[in-house]
Design a protein around this motif. Structure first.
Motif, PDB file in Angstrom:
ATOM      1  N   ASN A 209       0.901  -1.149  -0.126  1.00  0.00           N
ATOM      2  CA  ASN A 209       0.114  -0.162   0.061  1.00  0.00           C
ATOM      3  C   ASN A 209       0.995   1.188  -0.052  1.00  0.00           C
ATOM      4  O   ASN A 209       0.831   2.033   0.972  1.00  0.00           O
ATOM      5  CB  ASN A 209      -0.872  -0.046   1.351  1.00  0.00           C
ATOM      6  N   THR A 210       1.638   1.551  -0.945  1.00  0.00           N
ATOM      7  CA  THR A 210       2.359   2.661  -1.254  1.00  0.00           C
ATOM      8  C   THR A 210       1.714   3.949  -0.896  1.00  0.00           C
ATOM      9  O   THR A 210       0.635   4.078  -1.146  1.00  0.00           O
ATOM     10  CB  THR A 210       3.213   2.848  -2.665  1.00  0.00           C
ATOM     11  N   MET A 211       2.711   4.923  -0.412  1.00  0.00           N
ATOM     12  CA  MET A 211       1.986   6.219   0.013  1.00  0.00           C
ATOM     13  C   MET A 211       1.393   6.843  -1.300  1.00  0.00           C
ATOM     14  O   MET A 211       0.401   7.598  -1.369  1.00  0.00           O
ATOM     15  CB  MET A 211       3.047   6.975   0.402  1.00  0.00           C
ATOM     16  N   ALA A 212       2.267   6.894  -2.483  1.00  0.00           N
ATOM     17  CA  ALA A 212       1.619   7.448  -3.767  1.00  0.00           C
ATOM     18  C   ALA A 212       0.604   6.899  -4.274  1.00  0.00           C
ATOM     19  O   ALA A 212      -0.456   7.327  -4.527  1.00  0.00           O
ATOM     20  CB  ALA A 212       2.984   7.111  -4.933  1.00  0.00           C
ATOM     21  N   GLY A 213       0.276   5.451  -4.278  1.00  0.00           N
ATOM     22  CA  GLY A 213      -0.919   4.740  -4.518  1.00  0.00           C
ATOM     23  C   GLY A 213      -1.917   5.143  -3.471  1.00  0.00           C
ATOM     24  O   GLY A 213      -3.174   5.366  -4.221  1.00  0.00           O
ATOM     25  N   PHE A 214      -1.750   5.083  -2.221  1.00  0.00           N
ATOM     26  CA  PHE A 214      -2.832   5.390  -1.363  1.00  0.00           C
ATOM     27  C   PHE A 214      -3.303   6.882  -1.471  1.00  0.00           C
ATOM     28  O   PHE A 214      -4.612   7.110  -1.278  1.00  0.00           O
ATOM     29  CB  PHE A 214      -2.202   5.234  -0.092  1.00  0.00           C
ATOM     30  N   LYS A 215      -2.606   7.758  -1.848  1.00  0.00           N
ATOM     31  CA  LYS A 215      -2.976   9.209  -2.222  1.00  0.00           C
ATOM     32  C   LYS A 215      -3.915   9.330  -3.449  1.00  0.00           C
ATOM     33  O   LYS A 215      -4.927  10.111  -3.224  1.00  0.00           O
ATOM     34  CB  LYS A 215      -1.707  10.193  -2.568  1.00  0.00           C
ATOM     35  N   GLU A 216      -3.680   8.428  -4.400  1.00  0.00           N
ATOM     36  CA  GLU A 216      -4.416   8.413  -5.493  1.00  0.00           C
ATOM     37  C   GLU A 216      -6.021   7.672  -4.933  1.00  0.00           C
ATOM     38  O   GLU A 216      -6.718   8.248  -5.448  1.00  0.00           O
ATOM     39  CB  GLU A 216      -3.942   7.616  -6.591  1.00  0.00           C
ATOM     40  N   LYS A 217      -5.787   6.940  -4.107  1.00  0.00           N
ATOM     41  CA  LYS A 217      -7.001   6.298  -3.524  1.00  0.00           C
ATOM     42  C   LYS A 217      -7.752   7.448  -2.592  1.00  0.00           C
ATOM     43  O   LYS A 217      -9.383   7.271  -2.806  1.00  0.00           O
ATOM     44  CB  LYS A 217      -6.620   4.908  -2.905  1.00  0.00           C
ATOM     45  N   VAL A 218      -7.161   7.968  -1.886  1.00  0.00           N
ATOM     46  CA  VAL A 218      -7.833   8.940  -1.200  1.00  0.00           C
ATOM     47  C   VAL A 218      -8.447  10.057  -1.980  1.00  0.00           C
ATOM     48  O   VAL A 218      -9.655  10.709  -1.439  1.00  0.00           O
ATOM     49  CB  VAL A 218      -6.604   9.472   0.008  1.00  0.00           C
ATOM     50  N   GLY A 219      -7.866  10.686  -2.924  1.00  0.00           N
ATOM     51  CA  GLY A 219      -8.347  11.602  -3.733  1.00  0.00           C
ATOM     52  C   GLY A 219      -8.193  13.039  -2.996  1.00  0.00           C
ATOM     53  O   GLY A 219      -7.251  12.960  -2.237  1.00  0.00           O
ATOM     54  N   PRO A 220      -8.914  13.936  -3.454  1.00  0.00           N
ATOM     55  CA  PRO A 220      -8.537  15.323  -3.140  1.00  0.00           C
ATOM     56  C   PRO A 220      -8.907  15.431  -1.580  1.00  0.00           C
ATOM     57  O   PRO A 220      -9.915  15.038  -1.137  1.00  0.00           O
ATOM     58  CB  PRO A 220      -9.600  16.123  -4.020  1.00  0.00           C
ATOM     59  N   VAL A 221      -8.107  16.094  -0.970  1.00  0.00           N
ATOM     60  CA  VAL A 221      -8.282  16.671   0.390  1.00  0.00           C
ATOM     61  C   VAL A 221      -7.714  17.812   0.596  1.00  0.00           C
ATOM     62  O   VAL A 221      -7.389  18.654  -0.048  1.00  0.00           O
ATOM     63  CB  VAL A 221      -7.324  15.408   1.412  1.00  0.00           C
ATOM     64  N   ASP A 222      -7.915  18.554   1.984  1.00  0.00           N
ATOM     65  CA  ASP A 222      -7.437  19.753   2.335  1.00  0.00           C
ATOM     66  C   ASP A 222      -5.995  19.480   2.879  1.00  0.00           C
ATOM     67  O   ASP A 222      -5.997  18.713   4.010  1.00  0.00           O
ATOM     68  CB  ASP A 222      -8.581  20.281   3.442  1.00  0.00           C
TER      69      ASP A 222
END
Length: 502
Positions: A209-222
Motif C-alpha cells: 500500500n504505497t503512499m503514492a498509490g494510497f494518495k490516489e485512492k484517497v483523492g482530493p483533500v484539504d
C-alpha cells in the motif's frame, strides 16, 4: 402488574418470558391463563399450545424453525426440541403490494414528526461531523507502534477536545486482490470521515500500500488538515510526526459546532451478544429511533448480512423499488456463496451466549436483529467499503462480527453507532458507540459499558422511553454526552479479510 411473558405477534405459538418463571406458575397471556410446566429462564420461550413434531414454531409472526419432538402447551421451547429450517438456498419474491403497504404505513408515521436539530461540525465536502478528533491512519501494520506513540503524545500535548486516535491494523502489505483493495478503501474512507477534523497518514515506505498509490485512492483533500508521512524517508519520524500533528491541530483550533437538521445525521445500527429480549426491547427501541430519524430524512445503516438469513423477506418487502430489491437479493446470495465457498453452512449461528440468553435458531436471532431497521423503505444497498450517499435506510454488506461490521459502518460514514446487547460488551468503534441493554439487570451490572437501558420498555410507557432515547442520542451528537466507549478509550478497527496472506 408487570407482564410475566409476552406473545410478540398474534400469530405466534410461543411467548417469551419477561422474568424467571417457576414450574407450576399460572401466567396471563393476552387474557388467557397458561400453566407453566417447567422452569423458564428470562428471555426463553414457552409453548402456548401443543406443537407437534415437525410443525413450525412461530415467533415475530414468522417460523423460527420446526419442532424436533412433540412440545406440550406450557413447556420450554429451545435447542432440545427446536431446529432451524434454513438451508443454503431460498426463494425470494418482489411484491409491489407489500412495498405499497410499507410506504403508506411510513408516510402516515411521518405526518406526526416535528423538526429536530443537533449541533455538529460542517465539513467542506458537505457532510457533518459530531466529533472534532485528530485521527492517525497507518497505511500498514508495520507502523502501528509509531502511530500509537504519536497519538499518546498528541493526546496530552495538543489539547484536542475529542482526542487523538490511531486506527491500527495488521494489514497494508502481504495481501492480494480484493483483500488488499478493501484495506486501502477502508483506510481511505477513514481519512475522509467527518468526525475527524484532521488526519495524519503514516506509511513505512516499502509496503504494498504505497503512499503514492494510497494518495490516489484517497483523492482530493484539504492539504492543511490531511498530512502524509513516510517513515523511511525521515531522519526522525517521531519528531517529524509531532511537527505535522501540531500543524494539523492549529488548523482545527477554530472549528465550531453549528445547528444542523437531523437529516444530516448518519447512524449505524448493530447488535452483539443478543438475548431473547433483544428483539422485544433494545432492537425494537432502535427500530423506533430509526423511524424517527428517517422520517426527518436522516440516514441509517443496517449491516450483519448473515443475521438477515431467515428474515430476508421482511427486509425485501420494504425495498424502495425493483432495482434496490435486486441489489439486496444479490447481496444476500453473495454472502451465502461466501459461506458455501468455505465449506460452511449458512445457519451456524447463534453463539453460545445467544443460546444461553434464549435465542435458539438463526431465524430466531435474525427476526430479532432486523427489528433495528424499523419500518421505513430501504433505499440503498452498499458494498463493503462504500460510503453512504443517500438518505434513508441503507443495507451494508458485512459480517455479523462486531468490530468488523462496526468498522464498515464507520467507514461508510456513520457518525455514531447504536449497539444493542443482551449479554454485554465493552467494544467500541472509531465513532461514538451507544450501548443499549435489552434488560435492566445488565444495565445495573455493567453501567460502565451500557449507555441506555431498553429494559425500561417492559416497565414504562413506550413513547416516553423512545423520546428519552431520541434526545439522549442528540445529546451524544451534540457532544454534551460522551459514550462509555469514549470514556473508557475502547475504540478500534478490524478490516474484513477473505484471501491469501503472503
Amino acid at each position: 402488574m408487570a407482564k410475566s411473558a409476552i406473545r410478540i405477534n398474534r400469530l405466534d405459538n410461543v411467548a417469551v418470558a419477561l422474568r424467571p418463571i417457576g414450574k407450576g406458575e399460572k401466567i396471563d397471556i393476552d387474557g388467557e391463563m397458561l400453566e407453566v410446566l417447567e422452569p423458564i429462564v428470562l428471555g426463553h420461550k414457552i409453548a402456548l399450545c401443543d406443537i407437534a413434531s415437525g410443525d413450525d414454531v412461530i415467533k415475530y409472526g414468522y417460523p423460527i424453525g420446526h419442532a424436533t419432538s412433540d412440545i406440550p402447551k406450557g413447556r420450554h421451547v429451545h435447542t432440545h426440541n427446536l431446529r432451524t429450517g434454513l438451508s443454503e438456498s431460498a426463494d425470494y419474491r418482489f411484491s409491489e403490494e407489500a412495498l405499497e403497504r410499507s410506504r403508506r404505513k411510513f408516510e402516515e408515521f411521518r405526518k406526526n414528526v416535528s423538526e429536530l436539530t443537533f449541533r455538529g461540525y460542517e465539513r467542506k465536502d458537505g457532510r457533518a461531523g459530531i466529533r472534532n478528533a485528530l485521527w492517525i491512519v497507518p497505511t500498514v501494520g508495520c507502523v502501528n507502534e509509531i502511530s500509537r506513540k504519536l497519538a499518546s503524545w498528541a493526546d496530552e500535548a495538543l489539547g484536542i477536545e475529542d482526542g487523538v486516535h490511531a486506527w491500527t491494523h495488521p494489514f497494508g502489505c502481504s495481501q492480494l486482490g480484493d483483500d488488499h483493495e478493501l484495506t486501502r478503501t477502508i483506510l481511505a474512507d477513514l481519512v475522509h470521515h467527518p468526525n475527524a477534523g484532521g488526519v495524519l497518514v503514516i506509511g513505512l515506505g516499502c509496503e504494498n500500500n504505497t503512499m503514492a498509490g494510497f494518495k490516489e485512492k484517497v483523492g482530493p483533500v484539504d492539504g492543511k488538515r490531511v498530512r502524509f508521512m513516510v517513515c523511511q524517508e525521515e531522519d526522525d519520524e517521531i519528531e517529524k510526526g509531532k511537527v505535522l500533528l501540531r500543524e494539523i491541530a492549529a488548523e482545527m483550533k477554530n472549528d465550531r459546532r453549528t445547528t444542523l437538521p437531523l437529516s444530516r445525521l448518519v447512524c449505524g445500527m448493530k447488535c452483539g451478544g443478543s438475548d431473547g429480549l433483544s428483539g422485544i426491547t433494545a432492537n425494537a427501541l432502535v427500530g423506533r429511533f430509526t423511524d424517527e430519524l428517517v422520517a426527518r430524512d436522516g440516514t441509517a445503516i443496517l449491516t450483519e448480512v448473515p443475521e438477515m438469513f431467515g428474515a430476508e423477506q421482511v427486509l425485501l418487502d420494504r425495498t424502495a423499488d425493483r432495482k434496490v430489491y435486486d441489489e439486496a437479493v444479490a447481496m444476500i446470495n453473495a454472502f451465502k456463496h461466501y459461506f458455501v465457498s468455505h465449506g460452511q453452512v449458512v445457519y451456524e449461528n447463534p453463539s453460545p451466549g445467544n443460546k444461553n440468553g434464549g435465542i435458539t435458531t438463526l431465524e430466531d436471532k435474525s427476526l430479532g436483529c432486523v427489528q433495528k431497521g424499523g419500518m421505513s423503505p430501504i433505499r440503498g444497498i452498499l458494498k463493503s467499503g462504500d460510503r453512504v450517499d443517500r438518505n434513508g435506510i441503507n443495507l451494508l454488506s458485512g459480517p455479523g462480527n462486531d468490530i468488523v461490521s462496526t468498522t464498515l459502518q464507520s467507514a461508510a460514514g456513520a457518525n455514531l453507532i447504536l449497539f444493542t446487547t443482551g449479554r454485554g460488551t465493552p467494544l467500541g468503534a472509531p465513532v461514538p458507540t451507544i450501548k443499549i441493554s435489552s434488560n435492566t439487570p445488565l444495565y445495573e451490572k455493567k453501567g460502565d459499558w451500557i449507555d441506555f437501558n431498553a429494559g425500561r420498555l417492559l416497565e414504562e410507557d413506550a413513547d416516553k422511553v423512545v423520546s428519552d432515547f431520541l434526545h439522549y442520542v442528540i445529546k451524544v451528537a451534540n457532544g454534551e454526552e460522551k459514550t462509555n466507549n469514549e470514556k473508557n478509550g475502547y475504540m478500534e478497527i478490524s478490516i474484513f479479510k477473505d484471501g491469501v496472506t503472503l
